[in-house]
Scaffold this motif. Sequence first.
Motif, PDB file in Angstrom:
ATOM      1  N   UNK A 113      -1.215  -3.496  -4.086  1.00  0.00           N
ATOM      2  CA  UNK A 113      -0.300  -2.570  -4.759  1.00  0.00           C
ATOM      3  C   UNK A 113      -1.057  -1.318  -5.166  1.00  0.00           C
ATOM      4  N   UNK A 114      -0.286  -0.274  -5.417  1.00  0.00           N
ATOM      5  CA  UNK A 114      -0.876   0.965  -5.917  1.00  0.00           C
ATOM      6  C   UNK A 114      -0.524   1.088  -7.395  1.00  0.00           C
ATOM      7  N   UNK A 115      -1.177   2.015  -8.069  1.00  0.00           N
ATOM      8  CA  UNK A 115      -0.983   2.117  -9.516  1.00  0.00           C
ATOM      9  C   UNK A 115       0.336   2.757  -9.920  1.00  0.00           C
ATOM     10  N   UNK A 116       1.070   3.330  -8.968  1.00  0.00           N
ATOM     11  CA  UNK A 116       2.380   3.858  -9.351  1.00  0.00           C
ATOM     12  C   UNK A 116       3.510   2.888  -8.989  1.00  0.00           C
ATOM     13  N   UNK A 117       3.164   1.682  -8.493  1.00  0.00           N
ATOM     14  CA  UNK A 117       4.169   0.639  -8.273  1.00  0.00           C
ATOM     15  C   UNK A 117       4.280  -0.226  -9.530  1.00  0.00           C
ATOM     16  N   UNK A 118       5.467  -0.821  -9.710  1.00  0.00           N
ATOM     17  CA  UNK A 118       5.677  -1.717 -10.851  1.00  0.00           C
ATOM     18  C   UNK A 118       5.137  -3.094 -10.494  1.00  0.00           C
ATOM     19  N   UNK A 119       3.840  -3.195 -10.436  1.00  0.00           N
ATOM     20  CA  UNK A 119       3.232  -4.463 -10.039  1.00  0.00           C
ATOM     21  C   UNK A 119       1.853  -4.552 -10.680  1.00  0.00           C
ATOM     22  N   UNK A 120       1.338  -5.749 -10.774  1.00  0.00           N
ATOM     23  CA  UNK A 120      -0.022  -5.904 -11.280  1.00  0.00           C
ATOM     24  C   UNK A 120      -0.664  -7.139 -10.657  1.00  0.00           C
ATOM     25  N   UNK A 121      -1.841  -7.490 -11.149  1.00  0.00           N
ATOM     26  CA  UNK A 121      -2.599  -8.578 -10.539  1.00  0.00           C
ATOM     27  C   UNK A 121      -1.864  -9.921 -10.641  1.00  0.00           C
TER      28      UNK A 121
ATOM     29  N   UNK B 169       0.818  -1.218   0.000  1.00  0.00           N
ATOM     30  CA  UNK B 169       0.000   0.000   0.000  1.00  0.00           C
ATOM     31  C   UNK B 169       0.849   1.265   0.000  1.00  0.00           C
TER      32      UNK B 169
ATOM     33  N   UNK C 125       9.406  -1.248  -4.447  1.00  0.00           N
ATOM     34  CA  UNK C 125       9.330  -0.713  -5.801  1.00  0.00           C
ATOM     35  C   UNK C 125       8.446  -1.514  -6.746  1.00  0.00           C
TER      36      UNK C 125
ATOM     37  N   UNK D  59       5.917   2.826  -4.268  1.00  0.00           N
ATOM     38  CA  UNK D  59       7.165   2.321  -4.835  1.00  0.00           C
ATOM     39  C   UNK D  59       8.431   2.903  -4.208  1.00  0.00           C
TER      40      UNK D  59
ATOM     41  N   UNK E  38      -6.709   1.519  -4.283  1.00  0.00           N
ATOM     42  CA  UNK E  38      -5.605   0.608  -4.523  1.00  0.00           C
ATOM     43  C   UNK E  38      -6.212  -0.749  -4.870  1.00  0.00           C
ATOM     44  N   UNK E  39      -5.370  -1.677  -5.312  1.00  0.00           N
ATOM     45  CA  UNK E  39      -5.873  -2.997  -5.670  1.00  0.00           C
ATOM     46  C   UNK E  39      -5.361  -4.054  -4.692  1.00  0.00           C
TER      47      UNK E  39
END
Lengths: 254, 464
Positions: free
Chosen positions: B366-374, B330, B337, B333, B405-406
Amino acid sequence: MHNDDKTLIQANPWDELRSHTNARIALGRVGSSLPTREVLKFGLAHAQARDAVHRPLDFTHLKHELHAEGFRTLHVHSNAQDRQTYLLRPDYGRQLHDESRIYLEHALPAPELAVVICDGLSSIAAQRHSLPLLKAFRERFSTDWANTPVVIAEQGRVAIGDGIAVALRARLLIVLIGERPGLSSPDSLGIYLTYQPAHGSMDSQRNCISNVRPEGLPYAQAALKLDYLARESLRLQLSGVSLKDDSNQLKISP
Amino acid sequence: MLYQTAVGALQYRFVDLKTLLAKASPARSGDYLAGLAAATYEERMAAKIILADVPLKQFLQEALIPYELDEVSRLIIDTHDKAAFAPISHLTVGDLRDWMLLDSTDSQALAAVTAGITPEMAAAVSKLMRNQDLILVAKKCRVVTAFRNTIGLPGHLSVRLQPNHPTDDVRGIAASLLDGLLYGSGDATVGINPASDSLSTLMRLWQMLDEVREHFDIPMQSCVLTHVTTQIQAIAAGAPIDLVFQSIAGTEKTNSSFGVNLALLREAHDAAQSLKRGTVGNNLMYFETGQGSALSAGGHHDVDQQTCEARAYAVAREFKPLLVNTVVGFIGPEYLYDGKQIIRAGLEDHFCGKLLGLPMGCDVCYTNHAEADQDDMDTLLTLFGAAGINFIMGIPGADDIMLNYQSTSFHDALYLRSVLGLKRAPEFDAWLAKMAITDTTGQLREIGRGHHLLQQLPFISGAA
């Protein structure tokens, strides 16, 4: 969007409850999993939020638009040289680059107010909403608009405005910045107002108006709030926690 | 003690234990931001090599944050159980890893030393462990807690149902709550993050949750995640409060930036205990933590973020909580990161918490400005299932429309149950079957328009 073969999906007979919330309820399922349609919808929303973070603000275009509306613009950069540094080092995004500082110190000082537009975490928000918001605000708030600088700051966070305001000797600072994008709101603009900003101004010295966008807080309402806060700030000579937003007691004139 | 070693021609030397721990920590952006991370890959390995030879006893001699300065340090030292420590007191950090991984070191053996392990020892050993080690040892640690149902039994997984709404609209919250219950979620707790902090709004939320629970006789517990002082106020005003929530951290300074301290937490805990609302147990604290909070509050004392996080677990275990939730991605990054860092941090937190005797869950997010996805969330979720995590989050479609956030969804929980055969809290499971939401094997049934919950829940507590 993909049209599912309805016979494959276990639908949820409570989709009418969606009228009460934007939450992703009653999505249906295939086995334990989301139907293809919903996976794609989510993927699209995430893609838009990612683009909002990573697509660079089109400064030339924004500058052009601001000029066409009669605003005086200046262009500066933070100490974060690229987006990755910006994301990893919030401190760099708060610092005004030395070259930019010298450039501003040689520019015409702000008569009263300095406006800063930052890409922040959503360039889309800054691109779409800063000009319409600024126009709505100009209609309400009277100041020497012809000489008021509108500074476009690249890779900036809110506090970069402090250095800009100091260099331009502004009494009042308004920062318009793209907020961290949500899945259902990739383009929220935030507004931060600071009276007599200085290096190291605290967040508690700022007033914030959040979620400015047509689907959130519309321009007219945001401009009304901002006008109220700006006038009260100049009258009381302060901003932040001791400046209360009582603008909701006012009415928007048609 | 001297912390030094030679690698080839290069001599590595670290001034103190806190520096050694920071340099040995797997790479993450928050430690770079703090200026604490190893400068090179080799420096990091040199620090690990030295750390492996540090006796566990050294952690009782050398406080990372001085005893006089910090009440969390005092808590750690004052509550250290020498008898429980005895079986491992001769070990080094490296030995502790080896000992924990032995087949002969079972759940009982690990439980027996829990009170002898300090958060700093747990953090230190985690830095020498690979992801599979963190999973294997955590799986052996069993922490079972109870309030109106039983959470953390082997082979079980619970879900916190998180029906947030950006304006706390009761109908909106009820809609998400219904969605979650009909998807078989909510056995860890139904916990709302409110947008408002006005007591009257919050009172409505507590009352609504309690009415739903009573009306349908659901063996679950509810929670409104507002500041602990507001919950104390609400208890005095007669609110039906099951669980007391609070965000906590591993240093006194950070906790004070959250507006809490140990005395205040104790006051809240005692106030809620006085209501005697638990039926099968009385664990009633719900804590949230997350790496990076100490640095973010300027309260890290140059201690690396993972060690700070482990120290928060000392605060948590003082109150025998029902649930501890590390909200891993949460914070953003600049602290974690990308997917790799989020996954590693999640596994570390779960391991350290479990080793210290806590009922760990995780907001895999994760948040949308992190380098992560589902996809990264799927990976971490699956690893957690293997590691025997007590609970995860359930949010409609994994998209929190209030906190932006997701996280993980009701569907994600079904997936994990399906691939790993994980069951719900037994009392809650029986209720789902009774309500014809699930069949006798725990699988979801088809819900028709006439279902009892669908007919009535939207109309409770002015929800309609």
